[in-house]
Design a protein around this motif. Structure first.
Motif: not given
Length: 342
Positions: A51-70
């Motif tokens: 669940s902590h690693s998820a922050h990296a994917l979420v912020f990468a997706l948000v920066a790409a314009g894709i809504r994401a959340f952990p």
């Protein structure tokens, strides 16, 4: 998958990251993954270190314009039956036996569930539509290789699902091998500085929040030291107030983090800054209460996240050595955090 010595797990990461890279690419080559488009929502569902690693994917997706959340997997049980909080799901469990992600996956939209696990034939594989296996390597009781490999899997998945290929992924094993050498001495010095600290805070923002959160968990699991993790700007709004002599602070970042460091040094706070900023940008880089660990120039995104996590792993290993702790020997064991091995 067997449990191995913590230090061995840390040092074996270069070869196991090569293994994970090959394994995830093979899975992606034949995986029926529907593209993630702007306007779609992606939930990253996990427990614990995953669940902590998820922050990296979420912020990468948000920066790409894709809504994401952990989404903490246990929280999924509170959604009304049949409701779908996202369009796509990335469900993560290194062992593949954490019951909460498995139960959550059962209720998510079929055809939209991507599982990331170290064990290809684990129970998680039975409740997802695509399995990205990290390669079935051995890991320590306090996860090390699995955390780094999960970040690598996120980067490869982004290249497939949203056409956002990260740079430098084939070089990750070599980067980690170099980091094991370059970061080791300052990590040892930082472990010595933290020898008598009673609490340690971890701070970072954006993708670095993953390293901050995971570092805090590792210190609690491996060293039995009370910790907390915060977003950089949230930390300024009150949580930093208890810092005193006897406190430790580990900070990841290149921006506001630099002046945050400077504000606490004279209070006797033992501080480690993990940064790509040049020494000339640091107010007092040689202060006796500060250890600076510089990341390589030009390293960003998931590659940087992997290296940030490596720093915490090394500090934990050295601190365990000086304090007599054995990472992975837990005082409290909970029988229901993993499904039994058949």
């Amino acid at each position: 998958m067997e449990r191995i010595n913590y230090d061995r797990a840390v040092r074996d990461q270069p070869i196991n990251l090569e293994r994970a890279h090959r394994s995830v690419l093979r899975a992606l080559d034949s995986a029926p993954i529907e593209p993630w488009a702007p306007g779609d929502t992606v939930a990253v569902v996990a427990m614990g270190a995953s669940s902590h690693s998820a922050h990296a994917l979420v912020f990468a997706l948000v920066a790409a314009g894709i809504r994401a959340f952990p989404l903490t997997a246990s929280d999924a049980s509170f959604y009304a039956h049949g409701s779908q909080p996202a369009d796509h799901y990335v469900i993560v469990s290194e062992s593949g036996r954490s019951p909460e992600p498995i139960e959550a996956a059962r209720h998510f939209t079929r055809g939209r569930r991507i599982g990331i696990t170290n064990v290809a034939d684990s129970p998680l594989a039975e409740v997802v539509d695509v399995v990205l296996s990290l390669g079935n390597f051995d890991d320590a009781g306090v996860y090390t290789i699995g955390y780094s490999a999960t970040l690598l899997a996120y980067a490869l998945l982004c290249g497939r699902a949203c056409d956002r290929s990260a740079e430098g992924l084939p070089e990750v094993p070599n980067r980690v091998a170099a980091g094991l050498e370059e970061f080791d001495a300052p990590a040892h010095r930082m472990a010595e500085k933290l020898r008598d600290t009673r609490t340690v805070d971890f701070v970072g923002q954006g993708m670095s929040l993953a390293a901050a959160s995971e570092g805090a968990l590792m210190f609690r699991e491996a060293l039995a030291i009370p910790t907390a993790a915060f977003d950089t700007y949230q930390y300024l709004h009150g949580p930093m107030e208890p810092l005193r002599a006897g406190s430790g602070l580990i900070i990841f970042g290149d921006g506001r983090e630099l002046t945050l460091v400077d504000s606490v040094l004279d209070a006797g706070v033992q501080t480690c800054l993990i940064t790509a900023a040049s020494t000339s940008d640091l107010p007092r880089p040689t202060h006796e209460n500060l250890e600076v660990i510089r990341l390589p120039d030009g390293v960003n995104g998931f590659v940087r996240s992997i290296l940030e996590g490596l720093v915490s792993q090394l500090i934990v290993g050295h601190h365990a050595a000086v304090s007599g702790r054995v990472p992975g020997e837990f005082t409290y064991r909970q029988a229901d955090t993993k499904l039994p091995v058949e």
